[in-house]
Design an enzyme around this catalytic site. Structure first.
Site, PDB file in Angstrom:
ATOM      1  N   ARG A 126      70.651   6.415  39.909  1.00 16.80           N
ATOM      2  CA  ARG A 126      70.541   7.772  40.448  1.00 16.80           C
ATOM      3  C   ARG A 126      71.215   7.873  41.792  1.00 16.80           C
ATOM      4  O   ARG A 126      71.427   6.872  42.484  1.00 16.80           O
ATOM      5  CB  ARG A 126      69.073   8.215  40.528  1.00 16.80           C
ATOM      6  N   GLU A 225      63.156  16.963  46.637  1.00 17.80           N
ATOM      7  CA  GLU A 225      63.277  16.503  48.023  1.00 17.80           C
ATOM      8  C   GLU A 225      64.694  16.754  48.538  1.00 17.80           C
ATOM      9  O   GLU A 225      64.897  17.130  49.677  1.00 17.80           O
ATOM     10  CB  GLU A 225      62.947  15.005  48.104  1.00 17.80           C
ATOM     11  N   ARG A 229      69.353  15.765  42.862  1.00 18.93           N
ATOM     12  CA  ARG A 229      69.145  14.356  42.553  1.00 18.93           C
ATOM     13  C   ARG A 229      69.629  14.150  41.125  1.00 18.93           C
ATOM     14  O   ARG A 229      69.150  14.803  40.209  1.00 18.93           O
ATOM     15  CB  ARG A 229      67.670  14.008  42.697  1.00 18.93           C
ATOM     16  N   CYS A 271      66.373  12.435  53.791  1.00 13.98           N
ATOM     17  CA  CYS A 271      65.650  11.259  54.301  1.00 13.98           C
ATOM     18  C   CYS A 271      66.626  10.159  54.707  1.00 13.98           C
ATOM     19  O   CYS A 271      67.509   9.795  53.929  1.00 13.98           O
ATOM     20  CB  CYS A 271      64.710  10.743  53.212  1.00 13.98           C
ATOM     21  N   THR A 273      66.454   7.121  54.735  1.00 11.26           N
ATOM     22  CA  THR A 273      66.472   5.902  53.913  1.00 11.26           C
ATOM     23  C   THR A 273      67.488   6.059  52.785  1.00 11.26           C
ATOM     24  O   THR A 273      67.819   5.103  52.108  1.00 11.26           O
ATOM     25  CB  THR A 273      65.095   5.639  53.261  1.00 11.26           C
ATOM     26  N   ARG A 280      70.697   4.369  43.815  1.00 12.11           N
ATOM     27  CA  ARG A 280      69.653   3.396  43.455  1.00 12.11           C
ATOM     28  C   ARG A 280      69.807   3.077  41.972  1.00 12.11           C
ATOM     29  O   ARG A 280      69.627   3.938  41.114  1.00 12.11           O
ATOM     30  CB  ARG A 280      68.261   3.960  43.724  1.00 12.11           C
ATOM     31  N   ARG A 309      59.413  -3.730  42.647  1.00 11.20           N
ATOM     32  CA  ARG A 309      58.233  -2.859  42.714  1.00 11.20           C
ATOM     33  C   ARG A 309      57.435  -3.010  41.421  1.00 11.20           C
ATOM     34  O   ARG A 309      57.951  -3.508  40.423  1.00 11.20           O
ATOM     35  CB  ARG A 309      58.659  -1.388  42.812  1.00 11.20           C
ATOM     36  N   GLU A 314      56.735   2.258  43.802  1.00 20.14           N
ATOM     37  CA  GLU A 314      56.149   1.690  45.009  1.00 20.14           C
ATOM     38  C   GLU A 314      54.627   1.643  44.953  1.00 20.14           C
ATOM     39  O   GLU A 314      53.997   2.559  44.431  1.00 20.14           O
ATOM     40  CB  GLU A 314      56.570   2.540  46.210  1.00 20.14           C
TER      41      GLU A 314
END
Length: 357
Positions: A126, A225, A229, A271, A273, A280, A309, A314
């Site tokens: 993604r 978010e 995405r 974000c 990060t 990812r 994970r 997470e």
């Protein structure tokens, strides 16, 4: 200059943060000196203040990071805070470092990481994208949310072949459609407390929606978010096929919808990060022997910069020895290198799992 009311709120927020036991990167890097330097400035186009940047981390002292960018300019305006946090999170991406130009590489060279189909349950890749000329969630107006959704819909209507599919707006969604999307694990919910505190859920569900292709192997989340995405996925370990599908889709959309990009930081999202490649790549993989030898698994993972994970992401357990393993690095390397790192690491993990008694 920031108005008196905002300044007062900022002083209160800083005091509140200092009084917590927070382990967040925000607390670590927002010194009195940095605070005093940034508390009066705003981003030029959208007038975002330091309060917009830090409010989620102040409200949620258990945040890992604690800051969001209210608009693309925040990364430059508040660089005294963003740069050290980015360097810390992205493993030494220093403030004079420059993210390389976009490079998807030779898409035909990524393999099936598990040709016999014994270990890898599913594979996904993604990335996040922001539309140029629009701020991020906290500054978006209701009209902008609708505009962005319309732009995306117009682009998706042009999808052909395996990408052809349907867009489902969240606004006015029927219970049947909603249930179907929940069953497919495609539906996203209104933001969690971290996003709520960042003011990222206004005008919900206006302008939010989900697209998926007919085969359900490609998915886009609109205005969750991030503005966009994009997710490519399928059962099994054919990483090459998953990656090619994503690259085709991203390139197709980019022809019609320009994305926010920063010379130094790469692609920009809400974000910090998730910058640079924003890619990812992950697998759900069943490795019962390594699951019993977690130290060995972690050792291999760190050699290839992978994140391990639990099954459901997470802070979850590995159910039945199934892990979610992904690339950790998103900055300072190309898209192809990020995915290749995951590919090499997974092949090594499978090799070790086979060799264990």
């Amino acid at each position: 200059m920031v108005d008196a009311a905002t300044l007062e709120k900022l002083e209160g927020a800083f005091k509140k943060l200092q009084g917590t036991e927070s382990k967040s990167l925000l607390k670590k890097y927002l010194s009195q000196e940095v605070f005093d330097k940034l508390k009066t400035v705003k981003t030029p186009s959208f007038g975002s203040s330091l309060l917009d940047v830090i409010q989620s981390g102040v409200e949620n002292p258990d945040s890992g990071v604690g800051i969001y960018a209210p608009d693309a300019e925040a990364y430059s305006t508040f660089s005294d805070l963003f740069d050290p946090i980015i360097e810390d999170y992205h493993g030494g991406f220093k403030k004079d470092a420059k993210h390389p130009n976009k490079d998807w590489g030779d898409v035909d060279t990524l393999p099936n990481v598990d040709p016999t189909g014994e270990y890898v349950i599913s594979t996904r890749v993604r990335c996040g994208r922001s539309m140029q000329g629009y701020p991020f969630n906290p500054c978006l107006t209701e009209t902008q949310y609708k505009e962005m959704e319309d732009k995306l819909k117009a682009t998706l209507d042009g999808f052909q072949g395996e990408l052809k599919g349907t867009y489902f707006p969240l606004a006015g969604m029927t219970k049947e459609v909603q249930q179907k999307l929940i069953d497919d694990h495609f539906l996203f919910k209104e933001g969690d407390r971290f996003l709520q505190a960042a003011n990222a859920c206004r005008y919900w569900p206006t302008g939010r929606g989900i697209f998926h292709n007919d085969a359900k192997t490609f998915l886009i989340w609109c205005n969750e978010e991030d503005h966009l995405r994009l997710i490519s996925m399928q059962p099994g370990g054919d990483l090459g096929q998953v990656y090619r599908r994503l690259v085709t889709a991203v390139n197709d959309i980019e022809k019609r919808v320009p994305f926010s990009h920063h010379d130094r930081l790469g692609f920009l999202t809400f974000c910090p990060t998730n910058l640079g490649t924003t890619v990812r790549a992950s697998v759900h993989i069943k490795v019962p022997k390594l699951a019993a030898n977690k130290a060995k698994l972690e050792e291999v993972a760190s050699k290839y910069n992978l994140q391990v994970r639990g099954t459901r992401g997470e802070h979850t357990e590995a159910e039945g020895g199934v892990y979610d393993i992904s690339n950790k690095r998103r900055m300072g390397l190309t898209e192809y290198e990020a995915v290749k790192e995951m590919s090499d690491g997974i092949i090594e993990i499978i090799k070790i799992e086979k060799e264990l008694p």
